[in-house]
Design an enzyme around this catalytic site. Structure first.
Site, PDB file in Angstrom:
ATOM      1  N   PRO A 269       0.810  -1.222   0.000  1.00  0.00           N
ATOM      2  CA  PRO A 269       0.000   0.000   0.000  1.00  0.00           C
ATOM      3  C   PRO A 269       0.839   1.266   0.000  1.00  0.00           C
ATOM      4  O   PRO A 269       1.685   1.439   0.857  1.00  0.00           O
ATOM      5  CB  PRO A 269      -0.778  -0.114   1.314  1.00  0.00           C
ATOM      6  CG  PRO A 269       0.113  -0.920   2.211  1.00  0.00           C
ATOM      7  CD  PRO A 269       0.872  -1.859   1.314  1.00  0.00           C
TER       8      PRO A 269
ATOM      9  N   ASP B 240      -2.104   2.913   2.463  1.00  0.00           N
ATOM     10  CA  ASP B 240      -1.522   3.071   3.777  1.00  0.00           C
ATOM     11  C   ASP B 240      -1.943   4.454   4.263  1.00  0.00           C
ATOM     12  O   ASP B 240      -1.725   5.447   3.580  1.00  0.00           O
ATOM     13  CB  ASP B 240       0.007   2.998   3.648  1.00  0.00           C
ATOM     14  CG  ASP B 240       0.654   2.521   4.923  1.00  0.00           C
ATOM     15  OD1 ASP B 240      -0.069   2.270   5.898  1.00  0.00           O
ATOM     16  OD2 ASP B 240       1.888   2.395   4.936  1.00  0.00           O
TER      17      ASP B 240
ATOM     18  N   TRP C  31       4.333   0.436  10.115  1.00  0.00           N
ATOM     19  CA  TRP C  31       4.791  -0.707   9.326  1.00  0.00           C
ATOM     20  C   TRP C  31       4.094  -1.990   9.752  1.00  0.00           C
ATOM     21  O   TRP C  31       4.019  -2.945   8.992  1.00  0.00           O
ATOM     22  CB  TRP C  31       6.298  -0.866   9.453  1.00  0.00           C
ATOM     23  CG  TRP C  31       7.024   0.201   8.702  1.00  0.00           C
ATOM     24  CD1 TRP C  31       7.667   1.266   9.229  1.00  0.00           C
ATOM     25  CD2 TRP C  31       7.150   0.303   7.290  1.00  0.00           C
ATOM     26  NE1 TRP C  31       8.197   2.038   8.232  1.00  0.00           N
ATOM     27  CE2 TRP C  31       7.900   1.476   7.035  1.00  0.00           C
ATOM     28  CE3 TRP C  31       6.707  -0.468   6.217  1.00  0.00           C
ATOM     29  CZ2 TRP C  31       8.218   1.879   5.746  1.00  0.00           C
ATOM     30  CZ3 TRP C  31       7.022  -0.060   4.932  1.00  0.00           C
ATOM     31  CH2 TRP C  31       7.765   1.099   4.706  1.00  0.00           C
TER      32      TRP C  31
ATOM     33  N   GLN D 189      12.059  -1.036   0.435  1.00  0.00           N
ATOM     34  CA  GLN D 189      11.117  -1.765   1.280  1.00  0.00           C
ATOM     35  C   GLN D 189      11.755  -2.968   1.971  1.00  0.00           C
ATOM     36  O   GLN D 189      11.085  -3.689   2.705  1.00  0.00           O
ATOM     37  CB  GLN D 189       9.917  -2.243   0.451  1.00  0.00           C
ATOM     38  CG  GLN D 189       9.085  -1.129  -0.101  1.00  0.00           C
ATOM     39  CD  GLN D 189       8.492  -0.275   0.982  1.00  0.00           C
ATOM     40  OE1 GLN D 189       8.138  -0.750   2.053  1.00  0.00           O
ATOM     41  NE2 GLN D 189       8.421   1.027   0.732  1.00  0.00           N
TER      42      GLN D 189
ATOM     43  N   TRP E  78       8.496  -2.948   4.278  1.00  0.00           N
ATOM     44  CA  TRP E  78       7.379  -3.858   4.052  1.00  0.00           C
ATOM     45  C   TRP E  78       7.807  -5.319   3.937  1.00  0.00           C
ATOM     46  O   TRP E  78       7.166  -6.210   4.489  1.00  0.00           O
ATOM     47  CB  TRP E  78       6.626  -3.412   2.803  1.00  0.00           C
ATOM     48  CG  TRP E  78       5.279  -4.030   2.645  1.00  0.00           C
ATOM     49  CD1 TRP E  78       4.277  -4.058   3.573  1.00  0.00           C
ATOM     50  CD2 TRP E  78       4.780  -4.704   1.493  1.00  0.00           C
ATOM     51  NE1 TRP E  78       3.192  -4.706   3.065  1.00  0.00           N
ATOM     52  CE2 TRP E  78       3.465  -5.110   1.790  1.00  0.00           C
ATOM     53  CE3 TRP E  78       5.311  -5.000   0.233  1.00  0.00           C
ATOM     54  CZ2 TRP E  78       2.677  -5.799   0.861  1.00  0.00           C
ATOM     55  CZ3 TRP E  78       4.508  -5.675  -0.685  1.00  0.00           C
ATOM     56  CH2 TRP E  78       3.223  -6.072  -0.366  1.00  0.00           C
TER      57      TRP E  78
ATOM     58  N   LYS F 188      20.553  10.913  -8.316  1.00  0.00           N
ATOM     59  CA  LYS F 188      19.246  10.657  -7.727  1.00  0.00           C
ATOM     60  C   LYS F 188      18.279  11.736  -8.176  1.00  0.00           C
ATOM     61  O   LYS F 188      18.640  12.903  -8.266  1.00  0.00           O
ATOM     62  CB  LYS F 188      19.390  10.732  -6.212  1.00  0.00           C
ATOM     63  CG  LYS F 188      18.970   9.480  -5.498  1.00  0.00           C
ATOM     64  CD  LYS F 188      18.964   9.765  -4.029  1.00  0.00           C
ATOM     65  CE  LYS F 188      19.109   8.482  -3.257  1.00  0.00           C
ATOM     66  NZ  LYS F 188      19.245   8.711  -1.832  1.00  0.00           N
TER      67      LYS F 188
ATOM     68  N   LYS G 133      13.363  16.744  -6.133  1.00  0.00           N
ATOM     69  CA  LYS G 133      12.679  17.966  -6.525  1.00  0.00           C
ATOM     70  C   LYS G 133      13.642  19.132  -6.537  1.00  0.00           C
ATOM     71  O   LYS G 133      13.570  20.018  -7.372  1.00  0.00           O
ATOM     72  CB  LYS G 133      11.525  18.243  -5.558  1.00  0.00           C
ATOM     73  CG  LYS G 133      10.285  17.471  -5.943  1.00  0.00           C
ATOM     74  CD  LYS G 133       9.163  17.788  -4.975  1.00  0.00           C
ATOM     75  CE  LYS G 133       8.223  16.595  -4.876  1.00  0.00           C
ATOM     76  NZ  LYS G 133       7.595  16.463  -3.581  1.00  0.00           N
TER      77      LYS G 133
END
Length: 1050
Positions: free
Chosen positions: A47, A86, A523, A560, A564, A597, A600
RNA sequence: UCUACGGAAGCUUAACUGGUCUAAGCAUUCGUCUGAUAAGCGAAAGACAGUUGGUUCGAGUCCAACCCGUAGGACCA
């Protein structure tokens, strides 16, 4: 009829039409429902939080998820795909704090937890529309309508069930832990957040004297955090470290021998000892603000003590350092914590109360100096973590009471279970994830915040506690309102969040139980999704256990691993003694084209929507998978995207257009009987065999979750084999003759190839595959599926290895011959007399078989296979190391050298006898044919080109007739160019009038039939007077000419 | 400081279990084919495979150490 000109529509537009089609016909739903329930392929969606905007990195993992699910669907599995969101946790709270203008945690209760949580609830779907839009636009098929949402009572109830189960198993406990925390928001920082804030800073570096009790001797202690000295309870030394007592500055001082260099001025060593001898020595409290209730202020042994820097004697403040805390447990030291969560001294510290600890450093140093306990003070520049959200606020390590899950007790099981998971790439499973499991620490479960799943543990004054695992159980409790007890069951809205759950009390045996105020780590929410998404075990119990656990497949980004992936694994291990997922693809970061990387701040992010609008979703999906394996950091480069799009999509669409064009003219609708493979042309059988090889390779790659290789195989087949060889070779069959079996088999073959490519690409590029498939299938009605995504995976037919090899040989010869032409400046349009080929015995058949193909490709009249015995040949031998290496070992070099100097006679002998014996430095050496590779070189002065044992020569002598034919071909070429430029249809008949040199005119006359047939010229006449139609001047070789063409109306 | 991944042509990448002038695409130059393709084909040029050792008859490939890059973990008294 077949749709034309689809290569002219823009991809984005094409995709939008397909999206509409899918929606109107519920294709996704059908793709799930058309597969049997008994054959599930279980997929879990990780999620995302919808309060941030989706980015390009979401596109990659969603592409992977989607393509595996689509593939499995075509393979006949039922792939239920439930989306999820989530919705809890700090990221949500931070956004809300910003929006509400809340600056510190303490303001939240004032603002009102109920209002605050309402704001959180409202904000979690801030970008839901954007997410849904992206999901849909990129063709990610997932059931958004039935998405699980972690904030619902059902979901939380399942999580509570899990927590209670763990609690009852004794896996949940409360303990102190030293955690980095942001004093401003009073929040614990995760290690990830901590890593964001490291930077260089200046800190005091002070050496302090601790007076030994009842002696005029001192321990020299170094620290960079003077404020922790107030909380000092012990000193630590290394057991095996050498210490010395010295006289320095008229004081007796103890420090590590290796660190004598830190002393100012002269010193004299008066005693040496091991650290172990110092253990137990008492000293006086340095800054006696706080009293202790346990034995303290003595020397301990710590294995973490080093002599890298400082003095070799470490001051211990258990509340402010992880090592310190561990040591305090070992020695049963008291814990002094005269600092509040905001990082300010408490009232006990009368001199500094209310001061932020870091700010107090200076005054503490001054105080120490006054008391003559400061040895010296320096400034040190080192890296220290700061809060990433408040760059000026240093992180404080602070002991806090937290709830933990005893994951260490199942660590071994987790390691074992992990071994059965197939990781792609494997090293993440064994390395990053495996190591993490090996070094497992207990899971810090609780969070002292507001918006998350509440920890369902209720405690009474005697520290007796129990866990609540369902709403039903919660209803046993009551709420006090205006002094009256209202049973929870009668409450209007049960909301399993703060503040509601905090109001719930229980009474058991006369004792009142109150909920512990903490919430849990978000988590845990997402790690519970396998069962919580189905409200297990309250609903769907059987379905879950039978069909929905564990997952066959999951895929997310590498970030993750400790998120997750870990929580899924840990929770499944603890609750179900099983893995949560069997197969996993981990994707890496997407970097910009320079390998930086995306961020913004740098402005190098790629907006997926812009990308879709510009190139289409297919292009992005295909590029991300094909360009480099997704588990390698991918450099994102728009030019690269354009390139793969042009190459693969362009070729595929064009191949289709070619088919559509001629199939349209001939009215081919695949209504005829399928022509048996044996009856088709050799090249047809070849491409079908290649196609079957492709299916086989694709399947094995996809089943191995190696998606990049599968995609590349499809691309290679489409571009190199189908388009650049099969179609090019077979063009004439499509536009020349009348419909007959030969032509029909060409149509059927090409149709089958395109049809199959559609099915193979459908998982990767669902739109374009759909478009092409439908264009084919709506005309032929060969299959009853309305969408390629409902179709079954193609059945692999027979693979004819031998034929494939034959064609390889032929292609090889063609390439060599072309190279020769280029070298001798003979254009392909100029026919030549003879092509001579030398190949190994086993390939001779192949060459003879492919003779026509070869000759046509290279435009040469005859082909001759030169026998090895021919005197034209000069042969040399090359050593075959693969064979002679193991055979001769160390002397292989000598043998190799000898082999390359073999004479013609010796080579003939080895060819005839399959054996050759020679003497080498006194040894008899015997080699066989397999030990050498024989290469032939022409010696008669003809041009020769050779590669891999195949040698090709051409006879470059030109007769008048060949020259004339060459001119005729050039002439045809010019007319064709003119036809094309004039925009004539390929079926238009024309009239040609020309003028030019005699030689050219003669050539044209000789080959007039050929020219007329090629150019569809009904008339072909010589005339000096050209008028009408299209006229152009040309130069063919040294011959000037004028050509006029004109469409003949019929 | 530990772990993982990577280091090759100007760029992006490929090479199964070690096999001897390392391959492809893009870009450059030149040539060429085409009645489907903004495509294809050919030639030229371009890499001492991060460094140093080792194992081996033979190493881009296996081993060791180191250097650089990326990510992650540990630590920072």
């Amino acid at each position: 009829m077949y749709k034309q000109g689809i290569d002219k529509i823009g991809y984005p537009e094409l995709e939008k039409n397909i999206l509409k089609f899918w929606k109107e016909n519920s294709v996704f739903e059908k793709s799930v429902e058309s597969r049997p329930k008994e054959k599930p392929f279980t997929f879990y969606e990780g999620p995302p939080t919808a309060n941030g905007k989706p980015g390009i990195h979401h596109v990659i993992s969603r592409t992977l998820k989607d393509l595996i699910c689509r593939y499995k669907t075509m393979k006949g599995f039922r792939v239920e795909r439930k989306a999820g969101w989530d919705t809890h946790g700090l990221p949500v709270e931070i956004e809300v704090e910003k929006a509400l203008g809340i600056k510190s945690k303490s303001e939240i209760p004032q603002y009102g937890v109920e209002k605050y949580n309402k704001a959180c609830r409202d904000s979690v779907f801030k970008y839901l529309d954007l997410w849904n839009e992206m999901t849909e636009r990129m063709g990610y098929w997932i059931d958004l309508d039935s998405a699980y949402v972690t904030l619902t009572n059902d979901y939380i109830e399942s999580v509570w069930w899990a927590l209670k189960t763990l609690f009852d198993k004794g896996l949940i406990y409360k303990d102190y832990k030293i955690v980095p925390q942001d004093p401003k928001s009073e929040t614990v920082l995760s290690s990830h957040e901590l890593a964001l804030g490291y930077r260089e800073t200046k800190d005091p570096s002070v050496y302090v004297l601790f007076k030994i009790a009842n002696k005029d001797e001192y321990f020299l202690v170094w620290t960079t955090t003077p404020w922790t000295l107030i909380s000092n309870v012990a000193l630590a030394v290394g057991a095996d470290v050498n210490y010395v007592k010295v006289i320095n500055k008229e004081k007796k001082i103890i420090l590590a021998k290796d660190l004598l260099s830190v002393l100012d001025e002269e010193y004299k060593i008066i005693e040496e000892m091991k650290g172990s001898e110092l253990e137990g020595i008492d000293y006086e409290q340095l800054l006696p603000y706080v009293k202790t209730n346990k034995k303290s202020f003595f020397v301990c042994l710590g294995d973490f003590v080093s002599t890298e820097d400082g003095s070799g004697i470490v001051h211990i403040a258990p509340a402010f350092g992880a090592d310190d805390y561990e040591l305090s447990k070992k020695y049963d030291l008291p814990m002094l914590q005269p600092v509040d969560r905001g990082g300010k001294f408490t009232d006990e510290v009368i001199d500094f109360k209310g001061q932020f600890v870091k700010d107090a450093d200076k005054e503490i140093i001054i105080k120490l100096k006054k008391e003559d306990r400061l040895y010296k003070k320096e400034t040190i520049v080192h890296t220290y973590p700061f809060c990433w959200r408040h760059p000026d606020v240093p992180v404080i390590y602070y002991a806090r009471e937290s709830w933990f899950i005893k994951t260490t007790s199942v660590a071994q099981k987790m390691v074992e279970l992990n071994k059965s998971i197939k990781w792609q790439p494997p090293e993440v499973g064994t390395g990053r994830f495996g190591n993490w499991l090996e070094e497992n620490k207990d899971w810090a479960l609780s969070r002292d915040r507001f918006w998350a799943t509440p920890l369902p543990i209720w405690i009474n004054d005697d520290w007796e506690m129990f866990a609540v695992g369902s709403i039903e159980e919660l209803k046993q409790g009551f709420i006090e309102e205006n002094g009256k007890r209202i049973p929870v069951g009668e409450a209007e809205n049960i909301d399993l969040h703060k503040p509601f759950v905090d109001k719930v009390l229980f009474e058991k045996d006369g004792k009142i139980y109150k909920r512990t105020p903490e919430l849990i780590d978000v988590w845990f929410d997402s790690g519970s999704m396998p069962f919580a998404q189905y409200h297990y075990p309250f609903e769907n119990k059987e379905w879950f256990e039978k069909n929905a656990f564990p997952a066959d497949f999951i895929s997310e980004g590498i970030d993750q691993t400790r998120g997750w992936f870990y929580t899924l694994h840990a929770i499944a291990s603890m609750l179900f003694d099983n893995v949560a997922f069997k197969n996993i693809i981990v994707n890496e970061l997407i970097l910009d084209k320079k390998g930086l990387k995306m961020s913004k701040a740098k402005g190098n992010t790629v907006d997926p929507f812009v990308l879709f609008e510009k190139y289409g979703a297919d292009a992005a999906r295909w590029y991300l998978v094909v360009n480099s394996p997704p588990w390698r950091p991918t450099l994102f480069d728009e030019d690269g995207l354009v390139e793969v799009q042009r190459k693969f999509f362009g070729t595929l669409l064009n191949t289709y257009s070619f088919f559509a064009l001629y199939a349209g003219i001939d009215g081919f609708k695949y209504e005829e009987e399928q022509i048996a493979l044996e009856k088709r042309e050799e090249i047809d059988r070849w491409i079908i065999s290649k196609l079957n090889s492709l299916i086989a390779e694709y399947e094995s790659m996809m089943d191995d979750y190696n998606v990049t290789k599968a995609a590349r195989a499809v691309s290679e087949f489409t571009i190199d084999y189908l388009s650049n060889w099969y179609v090019r070779r077979c063009r004439r069959r499509f536009w020349k003759s009348e419909m007959n079996e030969n032509k029909l088999s060409a149509y059927q073959t090409l149709y089958e190839c395109i049809d199959t490519i559609c099915k193979l690409t459908a998982p990767f590029t669902p739109f374009i595959a759909e478009e092409v498939y439908q264009n084919l299938n709506t005309v032929t009605k060969k299959e009853s599926f309305i969408s390629v995504h409902l179709a079954d995976f193609p059945v692999k037919g027979k693979i004819d290895r031998e034929l494939e090899l034959k064609m390889d040989t032929a292609q090889n010869i063609v390439y060599l011959a072309r190279a020769l032409r280029a070298k001798s400046n003979l254009k392909v349009r100029q026919p030549l007399k003879k092509l001579m080929v030398v190949v190994s015995e086993d390939k001779k058949d192949a060459v003879l078989n492919m003779k026509d193909v070869i000759l046509e490709e290279v435009n040469i009249k005859s082909l001759e296979i030169l026998e090895n015995e021919s005197s034209l040949l000069n042969k040399t031998a090359k050593p075959n190391f693969k064979n002679i290496g193991p055979k001769f070992g160390k002397i292989v070099k000598l043998i190799a050298d000898r082999i390359s100097r073999l004479s013609i006679e010796e080579i003939s002998e080895i060819e005839k006898e399959n054996n050759l014996t020679f003497n080498l430095n006194g040894d008899e050496i015997s080699i066989s044919h397999d030990d050498v590779e024989i290469i032939s070189k022409e010696v008669t002065g003809l041009l020769v080109e050779s590669e891999g044992g195949t040698t090709v020569a051409i006879d470059t002598e030109l007769s008048d007739e060949l020259i004339a034919e060459g001119l005729a071909r050039e002439f045809v070429n010019r007319i064709q160019n003119m036809r094309k430029d004039a925009g004539y249809e390929v079926t238009d008949k024309i009239k040609v009038v020309y003028s030019g040199t005699n030689k050219l005119a003669d050539a044209i006359k000789i080959f007039s039939n050929y020219i007329s047939a090629e150019t569809l010229a009904e008339q072909l006449e010589y005339s000096e007077r050209l008028n009408g139609g299209v006229v152009r001047d040309w130069k063919i070789g040294e011959h000037n000419c004028k050509i006029q063409i004109e469409k003949i109306s019929t």
